[in-house]
Design a protein around this motif. Structure first.
Motif, PDB file in Angstrom:
ATOM      1  N   VAL A 149      38.532  19.437  38.289  1.00 49.36           N
ATOM      2  CA  VAL A 149      37.155  19.344  37.792  1.00 49.36           C
ATOM      3  C   VAL A 149      36.143  19.739  38.882  1.00 49.36           C
TER       4      VAL A 149
ATOM      5  N   PRO B 138      30.914  27.323  39.081  1.00 47.19           N
ATOM      6  CA  PRO B 138      30.276  28.597  38.721  1.00 47.19           C
ATOM      7  C   PRO B 138      29.715  29.324  39.933  1.00 47.19           C
ATOM      8  N   LEU B 139      29.859  30.625  39.909  1.00 47.87           N
ATOM      9  CA  LEU B 139      29.297  31.508  40.941  1.00 47.87           C
ATOM     10  C   LEU B 139      28.759  32.720  40.210  1.00 47.87           C
ATOM     11  N   TYR B 140      27.450  32.935  40.247  1.00 50.23           N
ATOM     12  CA  TYR B 140      26.884  34.049  39.481  1.00 50.23           C
ATOM     13  C   TYR B 140      25.588  34.555  40.094  1.00 50.23           C
TER      14      TYR B 140
ATOM     15  N   LEU C  24      27.399  26.972  42.258  1.00 52.56           N
ATOM     16  CA  LEU C  24      26.813  25.777  41.656  1.00 52.56           C
ATOM     17  C   LEU C  24      27.759  24.576  41.738  1.00 52.56           C
TER      18      LEU C  24
ATOM     19  N   THR D  81      26.892  21.414  41.159  1.00 47.92           N
ATOM     20  CA  THR D  81      26.312  20.243  40.487  1.00 47.92           C
ATOM     21  C   THR D  81      26.964  19.925  39.146  1.00 47.92           C
ATOM     22  N   ALA D  82      27.766  20.843  38.631  1.00 52.83           N
ATOM     23  CA  ALA D  82      28.311  20.666  37.274  1.00 52.83           C
ATOM     24  C   ALA D  82      29.688  20.010  37.325  1.00 52.83           C
ATOM     25  N   ASN D  83      29.704  18.782  37.803  1.00 51.09           N
ATOM     26  CA  ASN D  83      30.949  18.006  37.893  1.00 51.09           C
ATOM     27  C   ASN D  83      30.584  16.523  37.811  1.00 51.09           C
TER      28      ASN D  83
ATOM     29  N   ARG E  87      28.113  15.381  40.497  1.00 54.67           N
ATOM     30  CA  ARG E  87      26.940  16.245  40.686  1.00 54.67           C
ATOM     31  C   ARG E  87      26.709  16.662  42.131  1.00 54.67           C
TER      32      ARG E  87
ATOM     33  N   TRP F 242      34.324   7.723  43.140  1.00 48.91           N
ATOM     34  CA  TRP F 242      35.018   8.425  42.046  1.00 48.91           C
ATOM     35  C   TRP F 242      36.492   8.644  42.406  1.00 48.91           C
TER      36      TRP F 242
ATOM     37  N   ARG G 146      24.906   5.021  40.368  1.00 46.77           N
ATOM     38  CA  ARG G 146      26.191   5.648  40.035  1.00 46.77           C
ATOM     39  C   ARG G 146      27.309   5.082  40.912  1.00 46.77           C
TER      40      ARG G 146
ATOM     41  N   LEU H 183      14.209  25.317  39.024  1.00 40.25           N
ATOM     42  CA  LEU H 183      13.903  24.768  37.704  1.00 40.25           C
ATOM     43  C   LEU H 183      13.296  25.830  36.796  1.00 40.25           C
TER      44      LEU H 183
ATOM     45  N   ALA I   7      15.766  29.313  36.843  1.00 38.89           N
ATOM     46  CA  ALA I   7      17.211  29.230  36.624  1.00 38.89           C
ATOM     47  C   ALA I   7      17.601  28.039  35.758  1.00 38.89           C
ATOM     48  N   GLY I   8      16.622  27.207  35.384  1.00 42.67           N
ATOM     49  CA  GLY I   8      16.939  26.053  34.538  1.00 42.67           C
ATOM     50  C   GLY I   8      17.806  25.025  35.238  1.00 42.67           C
TER      51      GLY I   8
ATOM     52  N   VAL J 291      18.187  21.730  37.757  1.00 41.73           N
ATOM     53  CA  VAL J 291      17.610  20.596  38.467  1.00 41.73           C
ATOM     54  C   VAL J 291      18.469  20.368  39.710  1.00 41.73           C
TER      55      VAL J 291
ATOM     56  N   VAL K 147      32.694  35.789  34.816  1.00 43.12           N
ATOM     57  CA  VAL K 147      31.540  34.928  35.073  1.00 43.12           C
ATOM     58  C   VAL K 147      31.227  34.039  33.861  1.00 43.12           C
TER      59      VAL K 147
ATOM     60  N   TYR L  48      33.689  18.482  31.915  1.00 43.65           N
ATOM     61  CA  TYR L  48      33.870  17.224  32.645  1.00 43.65           C
ATOM     62  C   TYR L  48      33.344  16.032  31.862  1.00 43.65           C
TER      63      TYR L  48
ATOM     64  N   LEU M  87      30.089  23.062  29.560  1.00 39.93           N
ATOM     65  CA  LEU M  87      28.770  23.544  29.971  1.00 39.93           C
ATOM     66  C   LEU M  87      28.693  25.067  29.966  1.00 39.93           C
TER      67      LEU M  87
ATOM     68  N   ALA N 253      25.725  27.696  32.801  1.00 38.37           N
ATOM     69  CA  ALA N 253      25.796  28.098  34.210  1.00 38.37           C
ATOM     70  C   ALA N 253      26.390  29.496  34.349  1.00 38.37           C
TER      71      ALA N 253
ATOM     72  N   ARG O 235      22.738  32.146  30.678  1.00 39.49           N
ATOM     73  CA  ARG O 235      22.461  30.748  30.354  1.00 39.49           C
ATOM     74  C   ARG O 235      22.805  30.370  28.912  1.00 39.49           C
TER      75      ARG O 235
ATOM     76  N   GLY P 206      21.141  15.417  34.545  1.00 37.66           N
ATOM     77  CA  GLY P 206      20.483  16.445  35.351  1.00 37.66           C
ATOM     78  C   GLY P 206      20.566  17.824  34.745  1.00 37.66           C
TER      79      GLY P 206
ATOM     80  N   VAL Q 169      19.108  20.707  32.119  1.00 37.03           N
ATOM     81  CA  VAL Q 169      18.061  21.223  31.252  1.00 37.03           C
ATOM     82  C   VAL Q 169      18.753  22.031  30.157  1.00 37.03           C
TER      83      VAL Q 169
END
Lengths: 319, 319
Positions: A21, A26-28, A45, A47-49, A52, A88, A112, A269, A272-273, A275, B21, B28, B45, B48, B52, B273, B275
């Motif tokens: 996980v 992501p890499l873009y 990126l 943060t998507a786990n 975060r 975790w 958390r 924000l 790229a949307g 946070v 990509v 997760y 998700l 990403a 988007r 977190g 958007v």
């Protein structure tokens, strides 16, 4: 091959013990950012786990090792992200985790850590005081103190990000948030080993410059205090072994202003949307402060964490 | 194996032509959401990546096919996400792309379509009027009209999400945004084929209920208008072939209120977190409206897109 405490074979082995996980994040290319920055920008990126931030990569390595040796507990000092990740991984492997933090850490991070079942101990003061208290707890209870950046597993976990960058590269430069140094030395080691033409640039806030000043002077420089919204990178006392590694892998270390960090968060924000927490905007801040250096180049920035308290985030961004 | 126009072997082949990509997006457990929802929640998700939204999976399949046959142009009607994705894939493969959209589509989506080099034509009216105009453009110029959901490649591209869910499953239920139907029939087909015990639930706004009403009555039901902030799923005229597929794969189709969609978007921001655009919050809205149905179960929701205009987003969420 850079001379550090890290080792490519061990980093590749680390990938096999990390919960998937956290891997292959992501890499873009993020073109909407590029107009404002004047260069090509790719984001890695983290943060998507479930925690975060990238810290789960390192705690998975640490905790799987501890569990494999039959240990039952661990303690760490943390501004929040390491604590959350250790909680975790500890829960996953059945370890009892204690996190020592400051009451001024972001409430979302502290909440958390508790929710993940770790014991949370708050020490009024900065990160270095928490570190001292965590060491005392470890001694009292005879349990493993997990020290971010000093423990090579935390660096080798972070270094798996470097493997993923190496598969996708080369890039002209990689911008890496610099605090204690696990991310910069870990990812930096692999980038220098596998993509020697890619510039490794560590970025730290001017308000917490100890590691950067140490890198520049090639000796440990401590500061009396820190003043930055980037809680994840606010350390005062660089660790000599980590500094030695950083000297071997970083081509440059730059300092950025708080308003540039906020401008970077706003770009993430609005364009790229995303946070992101302040530490994750250090790379964009570096581009904003020196656009000529990056003009027309292809830069990748590691978005290392997204744990923010929304009220603070809205205050910083002015809405 | 559900009887639809889709085919597992072709879906597996689709993975090989889609730019990586868009593949293997994060999946997760998102525990911070769970307290508010009373069930286990995993997120898939799809935000990403360079466009988007999940639509790049489908346009990659369509455009690689067109390019392979030597075609040089394509046109589509789009509320924004398909157009952006077609523009991205068209640029990658050297195709001239025209997108017909409504001036009321989110400005961020329209701006990105232009930035990606596509020709943008605005038609004052709703999506179905744009679809008619796109058909006319295709006829005039003799170029391929890409029709979301009707063109089986768009469904098979979306279906690659199902392959990734199947690798990670089973789950108790999968919640899928329902508009034209490409995502629901695509991902739904693979889930029913590979995880037959997993419930497939399509979710649509009450303000744009045509496809759900059609599913319930097992015949095409059209509506005169739509009234929802979820621009990505606001269709009035379901396509008979797509409805037939949906009848074969969806265990249920539910309608949710606008305030639930907004509550879902708020949960994603405050607890995860993230958007997200309104369509991506339909799954959480369905849980919020019927918590007893999901209590204690493990639900996965596909976060299908994150293209929002920030001023509208802030207005919806009240800050």
């Amino acid at each position: 091959m850079p001379e550090t405490r890290l080792d490519l074979a061990r980093i590749r082995a680390a990938r096999r013990v990390i919960d998937p996980v956290f891997l292959d994040s992501p890499l873009y290319r993020c073109e909407p950012l590029e107009g404002a920055l004047g260069c090509r920008v790719s984001v890695k990126l983290e943060t998507a786990n479930p925690v975060r931030s990238f810290k789960g990569r390192g705690t998975e390595v640490v905790v799987s090792g501890l569990a494999g040796r039959g240990e039952r507990a661990a303690v760490c000092a943390s501004a929040g992200n390491l604590g959350q990740a250790l909680a975790w991984s500890g829960r996953r492997h059945g370890l009892d985790v204690t996190v020592v933090s400051s009451p001024s850490a972001p409430a979302a991070k502290l909440e958390r850590i508790r929710a993940l079942g770790a014991r949370l101990e708050l020490v009024d003061g900065d990160f270095d005081l928490a570190r001292a208290r965590a060491r005392a707890v470890a001694d009292e209870r005879g349990v493993r103190l997990v020290e971010d950046s000093l423990d090579v597993e935390t660096c080798e976990g972070a270094a798996t990000i470097g493997l993923e960058l190496a598969d996708a590269g080369p890039f002209d430069a990689v911008l890496i948030a610099l605090g204690g140094g696990a991310l910069a030395t870990g990812a930096g080691h692999v980038v220098k080993a596998c993509l020697p033409g890619t510039e490794v640039i560590a970025v730290q806030p001017s308000g917490a410059p100890a590691t950067t000043l140490s890198w520049r002077e090639r000796r440990v420089v401590t500061t009396d205090s820190t003043a930055t919204i980037a809680d994840g990178v606010a350390a005062r006392r660089p660790i000599p072994d980590v500094l030695a590694d950083l000297l071997a892998v970083a081509d440059d270390a730059v300092l950025v202003r708080e308003e540039s960090i906020i401008a970077g968060m706003r770009l993430f924000l609005e364009r790229a949307g995303l946070v992101v927490e302040p530490s994750a905007a250090l790379g964009l801040a570096a581009i904003l402060e020196d656009p000529a250096r990056f003009a027309g180049r292809h830069v990748v920035t590691i978005v290392c964490g997204g744990n923010v308290d929304l009220p603070a985030y809205r205050r910083w961004l002015g809405f």
